[in-house]
Design an enzyme around this catalytic site. Structure first.
Site, PDB file in Angstrom:
ATOM      1  N   THR A 218       0.457  -1.162  -0.144  1.00  0.00           N
ATOM      2  CA  THR A 218       0.042   0.048   0.118  1.00  0.00           C
ATOM      3  C   THR A 218       0.980   1.338   0.086  1.00  0.00           C
ATOM      4  OG1 THR A 218      -1.896  -1.343   0.989  1.00  0.00           O
ATOM      5  CG2 THR A 218      -1.708   1.288   1.291  1.00  0.00           C
ATOM      6  N   GLY A 221       2.131   1.832  -3.468  1.00  0.00           N
ATOM      7  CA  GLY A 221       1.069   2.043  -4.290  1.00  0.00           C
ATOM      8  C   GLY A 221       0.432   3.604  -4.145  1.00  0.00           C
ATOM      9  N   GLU A 238      -3.060  -3.214  -6.965  1.00  0.00           N
ATOM     10  CA  GLU A 238      -3.540  -4.231  -6.202  1.00  0.00           C
ATOM     11  C   GLU A 238      -2.589  -4.200  -5.099  1.00  0.00           C
ATOM     12  OE1 GLU A 238      -6.368  -5.939  -6.361  1.00  0.00           O
ATOM     13  OE2 GLU A 238      -6.868  -5.794  -8.387  1.00  0.00           O
ATOM     14  N   CYS A 272      -1.094 -12.100  -1.016  1.00  0.00           N
ATOM     15  CA  CYS A 272      -1.865 -10.802  -0.627  1.00  0.00           C
ATOM     16  C   CYS A 272      -3.190 -11.081   0.037  1.00  0.00           C
ATOM     17  CB  CYS A 272      -2.086  -9.823  -1.617  1.00  0.00           C
ATOM     18  SG  CYS A 272      -3.105 -10.699  -2.965  1.00  0.00           S
TER      19      CYS A 272
END
Ligand code: NAD
Length: 467
Positions: A218, A221, A238, A272
């Site tokens: 994250t 991301g 993702e 994940c």
């Protein structure tokens, strides 16, 4: 005048060392790509794009199906390489490759056709999904081949060209798969680039790249999205997860324990959508915990290349250190740690399966994504309360519910704030089923027709007769 040689103005090429996580031996050294390499690849992809876009859909589908067959045909060679660089046991490497081949076939089967939206005497409106141009794929180290194919297959079938950047920890199998795939594609349609920490940001900034499809953490991301905003790139993200399993008291413990064990510990927890916390009803908590401990004693950990090994090391030193710090912090908090297996007596990044017995809800091991073989078990007694605890997370990727009561299962599943929920079964992922993260677990969709559309722009063509 001095005879000294002038200092070189060319930077030495950065070299990446690829390490076998089971032995810490160096498997390969690769030159890291620089900005010029990236520019050259983007130029090649840009040149290849018009002809590939205009290639009939049937031919693009055939190419993807062929890539799937090549992966199957080379499964032995690829699996050995994947285990060596990633660490997962050979059987799991084979299943990752089988999944990649299945994805090629499944995505090819769902290509998006033009759609007539209106057809009247006055006008005809047609909706098309047209490719974007050059796509950049950025992939993590846990499922390097499968996650690259999740991007390659839809990009290529929709008529894009794609440049894949594997993780610098695990580039080798991806390079080999792409080498094989390139034999079926025109030059420039599919390329692979390997580099150090600077390469990802160069890709997200690059004006010649129209979309970034990113899988990773994250934190990264967020950086990817910020960087892509400058050129309004399309992004699919993702990201991380903290999936909970909720186990109600009516389950048969002996039946569900092995399934939930593997949901959490496949690839040593580096998935994940691995189960990262288990909420067990207090009526069966002790029995469930003891059965999980007993089961884990039957699962051998070691070098994934060795016969019979079912759990490998974690993939890299950073991840190993992170897990050690989580364990230290859990020990300080006083929560009891149960380690049923011995650590393999060798070098390598081995972290034995560890259960944390009912730690405080606010502890790091419950709130963060551990991404390794350490699992908190938590007690609950009230359904509303457990749903609140499950949803009190920044993540929203997956989750599971275990009960023989179908109405309860459906009600609870619908109230879990995540992209995928599985009832009485481990993670079911399919090229036909959309996969997405809610909240901080991602943006956009992969897989299914929803995922394929993310590699396109919508174009409508409205036609009216002239008279
Ligand atoms: P990571 O975010 O560190 O790296 C992922 C990729 O991004 C690597 O290729 C890396 O080199 C590249 N990268 C790093 N910094 C970048 C930047 N600033 N700009 C562009 N690219 C950059 O993730 P990781 O440690 O390789 O993978 C583990 C994480 O991935 C976990 O959080 C896991 O949950 C997540 N993951 C998510 C999914 C999913 O589908 N949701 C699947 C697998 C893994």
């Amino acid at each position: 005048m001095s005879n000294a040689l002038p200092a070189t103005t060319i930077d030495p090429v950065e070299r990446l060392k690829i390490v076998n996580p089971a032995s810490e031996a160096i498997l390969a050294e690769l030159a890291s790509a620089d900005r010029n390499d990236l520019d050259r690849m983007v130029a090649m992809a840009t040149d290849a794009f018009p002809a590939w876009r205009d290639t009939p859909l049937a031919q693009r589908k055939t190419a993807i199906q062929g890539i799937g067959r090549l992966i199957s045909d080379h499964a032995d060679e690829l699996a050995a390489l994947l285990t060596a660089e990633q660490g997962k046991p050979l059987a799991q490497a084979r299943s990752e490759l089988a999944g990649a081949a299945l994805w090629c076939a499944g995505i090819a089967d769902q290509a998006i056709e033009d759609e007539v939206l209106q057809e009247t005497a006055e006008r005809v409106v047609v909706k098309r999904h047209v490719p974007l141009g050059v796509v950049g794929a950025i992939v993590p180290w846990n499922y390097p081949v499968a996650l690259a194919i999740w991007k390659i297959a839809p990009a290529i079938v929709t008529g894009n060209c794609i440049i894949v950047k594997p993780s610098p920890f695990t580039p080798l199998t991806t390079i080999r798969v792409i080498e094989l795939a390139q034999t079926l594609l025109p030059v420039g349609v599919l390329q692979v680039i390997v580099g150090g920490d600077a390469l990802g940001p160069w890709m997200t900034e690059h004006p010649g790249i129209a979309k970034i499809s990113f899988t990773g953490s994250t934190a990264t991301g967020r950086r990817v999205m910020a960087s892509c905003s400058a050129s309004l790139k399309r992004v699919t993200l993702e990201l991380g997860g903290n999936d909970a399993a909720i186990v109600f008291p009516d389950v048969d413990v002996d039946i569900v324990v092995p399934q939930i064990f593997w949901m959490a510990f496949v690839n040593s927890g580096q998935l994940c959508v691995a189960t990262k916390r288990i909420y067990v009803h207090e009526e069966i908590y002790d029995r469930f915990r003891d059965a999980l401990i007993a089961f884990s004693r039957t699962v051998p950990m070691g070098d994934g290349a060795a016969e019979g090994v079912a759990l490998g090391p974690v993939q890299n030193r950073q991840q190993y250190e992170r897990l050690q710090s989580l364990l230290r912090e859990t020990a300080y908090s006083g929560a009891s740690q149960i380690t049923p297996q011995p650590t393999p007596n060798s070098s390598g990044y081995f972290v034995p399966v560890t259960f944390i017995d009912n730690p405080p809800e606010g502890s790091r091991i419950v709130q963060e994504e551990q991404f390794g073989p350490i699992l908190p078990l938590l007690k609950f007694s009230d359904t509303d309360d457990v749903i609140r605890r499950v949803n009190a997370s920044e993540f929203g990727l997956g989750g599971s519910v275990w009960t023989n009561d179908p109405d309860l299962a459906t009600e609870v599943a619908q109230r879990i704030d995540s992209g995928s929920v599985w009832i009485n079964q481990p993670q079911y992922l399919s090229p036909f089923v959309p996969f997405s993260g809610h909240k901080q677990s991602g943006l956009g969709v992969e897989n299914g027709r929803d995922g394929i559309r993310e590699y396109t722009n919508v174009q409508t063509i409205t036609r009216r007769p002239l008279n």
